[in-house]
Design a protein around this motif. Sequence first.
Motif, mmCIF file in Angstrom:
data_model
loop_
_atom_site.group_PDB
_atom_site.id
_atom_site.type_symbol
_atom_site.label_atom_id
_atom_site.label_comp_id
_atom_site.label_asym_id
_atom_site.label_seq_id
_atom_site.Cartn_x
_atom_site.Cartn_y
_atom_site.Cartn_z
ATOM 1 N N ARG A 1 -9.741 -5.036 -5.119
ATOM 2 C CA ARG A 1 -8.713 -4.820 -4.343
ATOM 3 C C ARG A 1 -7.418 -5.559 -4.357
ATOM 4 N NH1 ARG A 1 -7.433 -1.167 0.199
ATOM 5 N NH2 ARG A 1 -5.200 -0.888 -0.081
ATOM 6 N N SER A 2 -7.793 -6.969 -4.310
ATOM 7 C CA SER A 2 -6.534 -7.900 -4.486
ATOM 8 C C SER A 2 -7.389 -9.229 -4.748
ATOM 9 C CB SER A 2 -5.753 -7.874 -3.231
ATOM 10 O OG SER A 2 -6.414 -8.644 -2.119
ATOM 11 N N GLY A 3 -6.626 -10.531 -5.096
ATOM 12 C CA GLY A 3 -6.996 -11.641 -5.174
ATOM 13 C C GLY A 3 -7.607 -12.250 -3.868
ATOM 14 N N TRP A 4 -7.211 -11.586 -2.962
ATOM 15 C CA TRP A 4 -7.492 -12.207 -1.475
ATOM 16 C C TRP A 4 -9.015 -11.867 -1.236
ATOM 17 C CZ3 TRP A 4 -4.965 -16.157 -0.532
ATOM 18 C CH2 TRP A 4 -3.651 -16.071 -0.495
ATOM 19 N N VAL A 5 -9.388 -10.882 -1.822
ATOM 20 C CA VAL A 5 -11.066 -10.461 -1.547
ATOM 21 C C VAL A 5 -11.807 -11.846 -1.942
ATOM 22 C CG1 VAL A 5 -12.713 -9.156 -2.002
ATOM 23 C CG2 VAL A 5 -10.616 -7.962 -1.933
ATOM 24 N N LEU A 6 -11.584 -12.574 -3.079
ATOM 25 C CA LEU A 6 -12.511 -13.398 -3.593
ATOM 26 C C LEU A 6 -12.146 -14.555 -2.986
ATOM 27 C CD1 LEU A 6 -14.700 -14.184 -5.479
ATOM 28 C CD2 LEU A 6 -13.112 -14.597 -7.356
ATOM 29 N N ARG A 7 -10.623 -14.878 -2.656
ATOM 30 C CA ARG A 7 -10.179 -16.097 -1.858
ATOM 31 C C ARG A 7 -10.812 -16.298 -0.492
ATOM 32 N NH1 ARG A 7 -5.725 -19.298 -0.871
ATOM 33 N NH2 ARG A 7 -6.087 -20.719 0.457
ATOM 34 N N PRO B 1 -11.146 3.612 -3.669
ATOM 35 C CA PRO B 1 -10.125 3.966 -4.560
ATOM 36 C C PRO B 1 -8.848 3.187 -4.603
ATOM 37 C CG PRO B 1 -10.202 5.854 -3.372
ATOM 38 C CD PRO B 1 -11.148 5.087 -2.873
ATOM 39 N N ASP B 2 -8.247 2.610 -5.646
ATOM 40 C CA ASP B 2 -7.176 1.937 -5.749
ATOM 41 C C ASP B 2 -6.055 2.646 -5.214
ATOM 42 O OD1 ASP B 2 -5.896 -0.739 -6.783
ATOM 43 O OD2 ASP B 2 -4.525 0.959 -7.584
ATOM 44 N N LYS B 3 -5.191 2.364 -4.455
ATOM 45 C CA LYS B 3 -3.917 3.190 -3.958
ATOM 46 C C LYS B 3 -2.930 3.593 -5.182
ATOM 47 C CE LYS B 3 -5.072 2.936 0.479
ATOM 48 N NZ LYS B 3 -6.121 3.552 0.921
ATOM 49 N N VAL B 4 -3.019 2.464 -6.382
ATOM 50 C CA VAL B 4 -2.055 3.046 -7.330
ATOM 51 C C VAL B 4 -2.692 3.859 -8.607
ATOM 52 C CG1 VAL B 4 -0.687 1.695 -8.989
ATOM 53 C CG2 VAL B 4 -0.707 0.761 -6.714
ATOM 54 N N THR B 5 -4.018 3.198 -8.853
ATOM 55 C CA THR B 5 -4.500 3.567 -10.028
ATOM 56 C C THR B 5 -5.538 4.782 -9.861
ATOM 57 O OG1 THR B 5 -6.308 2.159 -9.957
ATOM 58 C CG2 THR B 5 -4.252 1.468 -11.215
ATOM 59 N N GLY B 6 -6.007 4.894 -8.514
ATOM 60 C CA GLY B 6 -7.194 5.805 -8.175
ATOM 61 C C GLY B 6 -8.520 5.368 -8.558
ATOM 62 N N LEU B 7 -8.591 3.809 -9.484
ATOM 63 C CA LEU B 7 -9.960 3.666 -9.887
ATOM 64 C C LEU B 7 -10.986 2.879 -8.884
ATOM 65 C CD1 LEU B 7 -8.716 2.188 -13.432
ATOM 66 C CD2 LEU B 7 -10.214 4.364 -12.929
ATOM 67 N N PRO C 1 -0.892 -14.437 3.858
ATOM 68 C CA PRO C 1 0.164 -13.393 3.174
ATOM 69 C C PRO C 1 0.022 -13.157 1.807
ATOM 70 C CG PRO C 1 0.885 -15.985 3.018
ATOM 71 C CD PRO C 1 -0.616 -15.773 3.496
ATOM 72 N N LEU C 2 0.304 -11.891 1.537
ATOM 73 C CA LEU C 2 0.343 -11.403 0.198
ATOM 74 C C LEU C 2 1.441 -10.161 0.024
ATOM 75 C CD1 LEU C 2 -1.421 -10.482 -2.335
ATOM 76 C CD2 LEU C 2 -2.553 -8.504 -0.792
ATOM 77 N N LYS C 3 2.007 -10.654 -1.262
ATOM 78 C CA LYS C 3 2.945 -9.539 -1.772
ATOM 79 C C LYS C 3 2.047 -8.801 -2.678
ATOM 80 C CE LYS C 3 7.417 -8.531 -2.743
ATOM 81 N NZ LYS C 3 8.447 -8.187 -1.550
ATOM 82 N N ALA C 4 2.081 -7.435 -2.358
ATOM 83 C CA ALA C 4 1.069 -6.523 -3.090
ATOM 84 C C ALA C 4 1.783 -5.825 -4.215
ATOM 85 C CB ALA C 4 0.454 -5.484 -2.166
ATOM 86 N N ALA C 5 1.076 -5.420 -5.042
ATOM 87 C CA ALA C 5 1.568 -4.742 -6.414
ATOM 88 C C ALA C 5 2.682 -3.583 -5.714
ATOM 89 C CB ALA C 5 0.237 -4.417 -7.239
ATOM 90 N N ASN C 6 2.044 -2.998 -4.851
ATOM 91 C CA ASN C 6 3.030 -2.033 -4.238
ATOM 92 C C ASN C 6 4.327 -2.358 -3.496
ATOM 93 O OD1 ASN C 6 2.559 -2.538 -1.704
ATOM 94 N ND2 ASN C 6 1.021 -1.064 -1.147
#
Length: 147
Positions: free
Chosen positions: A118-124, A22-28, A70-75
């Motif tokens: 989860r983030s763009g880094w998964v595909l990258r 589950p996404d930490k923000v949306t729960g989806l 490095p990643l600046k996350a949505a949170n």
Amino acid sequence: MWALTVAAIIERQGRFLFVEEPDKVTGLPVINQPAGHVEPGESVVEAVVREVREETGLAFTPKDIVGLYPLKAANGCDYFRVCFTGTVPEGAEAAPEDPDILRCHWLSRAELATAALRSGWVLRCLDDALEGRRYPLDLVAEIRIER
């Protein structure tokens, strides 16, 4: 302050092991590599072995580093991901130990491209691995979180 995380790219017959959580923000539900935070006193190599075991139930043998991300996350938090390639025992079935993991999937690159990530880094990270990026484990073997 950066939070140090690890992730694993595990390939079997042209498919890659991912976890659904589950996404930490949306729960989806979202798709991620087996990944997580480095714990105090743990090396990044020890952390990726532990995270793969917890999230998939499989014994992971790290082989190479794909990259440092490095990643600046949505949170609003800053994360620094060390992504590894490696193997799990041939034929072993994934069975998550972590109750936050909904299920494990072996996905192709094309299937991953259409999934909620989860983030763009998964595909990258996967694309970097598919391009052949590899660095020796000793590049980061001694990096530890001390608190």
